[in-house]
Design a protein around this motif. Structure first.
Motif, PDB file in Angstrom:
ATOM      1  N   ILE A  22      -5.592   6.725  -1.814  1.00 31.03           N
ATOM      2  CA  ILE A  22      -4.715   5.572  -1.563  1.00 31.03           C
ATOM      3  C   ILE A  22      -4.315   4.917  -2.875  1.00 31.03           C
ATOM      4  O   ILE A  22      -3.140   4.581  -3.100  1.00 31.03           O
ATOM      5  CB  ILE A  22      -5.426   4.571  -0.639  1.00 31.03           C
ATOM      6  CG1 ILE A  22      -5.658   5.187   0.745  1.00 31.03           C
ATOM      7  CG2 ILE A  22      -4.614   3.283  -0.515  1.00 31.03           C
ATOM      8  CD1 ILE A  22      -6.525   4.356   1.659  1.00 31.03           C
ATOM      9  N   ALA A  24      -4.669  -0.933   9.105  1.00 28.40           N
ATOM     10  CA  ALA A  24      -3.375  -0.382   8.672  1.00 28.40           C
ATOM     11  C   ALA A  24      -2.215  -1.220   9.207  1.00 28.40           C
ATOM     12  O   ALA A  24      -2.330  -1.925  10.205  1.00 28.40           O
ATOM     13  CB  ALA A  24      -3.246   1.065   9.150  1.00 28.40           C
ATOM     14  N   VAL A  45       0.863   1.093   5.037  1.00 26.01           N
ATOM     15  CA  VAL A  45      -0.012   2.213   5.380  1.00 26.01           C
ATOM     16  C   VAL A  45       0.086   2.498   6.883  1.00 26.01           C
ATOM     17  O   VAL A  45      -0.003   1.586   7.706  1.00 26.01           O
ATOM     18  CB  VAL A  45      -1.470   1.913   5.009  1.00 26.01           C
ATOM     19  CG1 VAL A  45      -2.380   3.059   5.450  1.00 26.01           C
ATOM     20  CG2 VAL A  45      -1.598   1.695   3.505  1.00 26.01           C
ATOM     21  N   SER A  72      -3.416  -1.932  -0.391  1.00 29.80           N
ATOM     22  CA  SER A  72      -2.324  -1.024  -0.763  1.00 29.80           C
ATOM     23  C   SER A  72      -1.011  -1.797  -0.933  1.00 29.80           C
ATOM     24  O   SER A  72      -0.655  -2.643  -0.115  1.00 29.80           O
ATOM     25  CB  SER A  72      -2.160   0.047   0.318  1.00 29.80           C
ATOM     26  OG  SER A  72      -1.007   0.830   0.075  1.00 29.80           O
ATOM     27  N   ILE A  94      -7.035   0.183   2.179  1.00 36.87           N
ATOM     28  CA  ILE A  94      -5.815   0.120   2.994  1.00 36.87           C
ATOM     29  C   ILE A  94      -5.215  -1.282   2.930  1.00 36.87           C
ATOM     30  O   ILE A  94      -4.000  -1.459   2.767  1.00 36.87           O
ATOM     31  CB  ILE A  94      -6.123   0.507   4.454  1.00 36.87           C
ATOM     32  CG1 ILE A  94      -6.461   1.996   4.537  1.00 36.87           C
ATOM     33  CG2 ILE A  94      -4.946   0.188   5.370  1.00 36.87           C
ATOM     34  CD1 ILE A  94      -6.927   2.447   5.906  1.00 36.87           C
TER      35      ILE A  94
END
Length: 420
Positions: A185, A244, A227, A223, A220
């Motif tokens: 990631i 997510a 995602v 990020s 996640i």
């Protein structure tokens, strides 16, 4: 010489040894149920495991009738039975004759505890979910390079709106899998991808456990790119799914969420071009009526000047419309550069048709220019006050009039009038 026997003979002897060994017969075994399946026959097949090892287990229908609860995954049980070998497959298994419920499995408890912790921190809140980009150029995928996930995503991308697929080959099961997924990631974010898909195929809670690790959940959440979680099958839920931005039921579903359908885009483009053409036609039609009104009311002494001004304005509109149409076509070309040659040809054909329509309407407008009417032998008659005379009833014998022609004008006096 050593005895030579067949595989079936060997398995039969091992089965006999196990059946006679008191150490593995009529014993209670503590463990956690996993991968439990009930067949139409009424038999149960499952895995019985602890923190260090596991064994395949079976409970036949007649033994199932002896227990007063419904076994399920993650349940801790004490199972009474015997170890034996399934001769046809050479498979070692534990045949369960009775079972006692002992509690909820350790993995399930850990899952629920982490879920409550992250939910209390707001990591599952809908307000922090980010929308997916409309037209991603690069999609990053964190998964095993050997699994079906990356194949499904690439295949779906080719069927829909193509995008570049950047794979980070990650370990998705076993020791070190969570750290591998986190590195993937982070690496894809450094590459500046537009969307990250994190996924793997289905499996037991143990197989999917890397996606229930806190480190993966926080990677996640941190990020920079949105995602999509595509872990397991539609009925499998992991912590990664809750954190997510979007949860997909399958890897194919993840690609379908990330990419638009090229056929849908083609329909939208057709609709937009039709709307542009209608708008253009409406503008030109309004200009046509404005020129018709000027034809009857224009002061002949300023006619040429006014017509020139309106012609300049029309030229300006013509240029602006052409630029807008060209700019729109260029934007569409950049946006849909990845579409096949057929769609490109379709877009160019519609743009060319729009330009031809613009040219046709411009020629029609030029045809109703009042100064062009004079070129065809007509004249504009005004009274001494400069007002256009359009009827014989407006003239009186002895009155002076001006006659404007294509190359000049003449002053005249009305001798008589005839009204039809």
């Amino acid at each position: 010489m050593a005895e030579t026997i067949t595989v079936t003979q060997l398995n039969t002897r091992v089965k006999a040894v196990l059946s006679e060994a008191s150490a593995v017969n009529d014993v209670w075994v503590m463990g956690e149920l996993s991968n439990l399946k009930k067949y139409p026959s009424g038999h149960y097949y499952f895995t019985l495991k602890d923190s260090s090892s596991e064994i395949r287990g079976v409970m036949f229908k007649h033994s199932r009738a002896r227990i007063d609860f419904e076994p399920c995954d993650n349940m801790k049980v004490a199972a009474f039975g015997r170890a034996e070998l399934y001769v046809e497959r050479g498979a070692y298994q534990f045949v369960v004759e009775a079972m006692r419920q002992s509690g909820i499995g350790d993995l399930h408890l850990a899952y629920e505890a982490l879920k409550r912790k992250l939910e209390s921190e707001g990591l599952f809140d809908a307000s922090r979910k980010r929308p997916l980009p409309m037209y991603p150029k690069v999609i990053g995928v964190v998964t095993s390079p050997a699994g079906a996930v990356i194949h499904d995503i690439v295949t779906t991308s080719g069927r829909l709106f193509p995008a570049d697929i950047l794979l980070y080959p990650a370990q998705v099961q076993g020791d070190g899998a969570a750290q591998s997924i986190v590195r993937g990631i982070e690496a894809l974010n450094r590459e500046g991808v537009d969307v990250v898909i994190v996924g793997r195929g289905g499996g037991s809670i143990e197989d999917l456990w890397a996606f229930n690790e806190e480190a993966v959940a926080r990677a996640i959440a941190a990020s920079a790119a949105p995602v999509i979680s595509a872990v397991g099958h539609e009925t499998d839920f992991t912590i990664a799914d809750f954190v997510a931005d979007v949860r997909a039921p399958t890897p194919t579903g993840a690609a379908e969420l990330a990419l638009r359908d090229r056929r849908e885009l083609s329909r939208h483009l057709d609709t937009d071009l039709i709307r542009v053409n209608r708008s253009l036609s409406g503008i030109l039609e309004r200009m046509h009526y404005r020129f018709k009104a000027l034809d009857s009311k224009l002061d002949p002494r300023r006619a040429e000047q006014r017509v020139s001004m309106h012609s300049m304005r029309l030229d300006e509109l013509h240029a602006r419309m052409g630029s807008a149409l060209k700019g729109g076509a260029e934007a569409a070309r950049r946006r849909f550069i990845r579409l096949d040659a057929g769609m490109d040809a379709h877009v160019r054909r519609m743009i060319d048709d729009g330009r031809k329509d613009l040219q046709r309407y411009s020629e029609r407008l030029e045809g109703v220019n009042p100064m062009r009417v004079l070129d065809r032998g007509y004249a504009l008659v005004t009274d001494e006050g400069g007002r256009a005379l359009t009827s014989a009833r407006q003239m009186r014998p002895g009155a002076g009039v001006s006659i404007l022609m294509k190359d000049g004008k003449a002053e005249a006096e009305v001798k008589r009038t005839e009204v039809r």
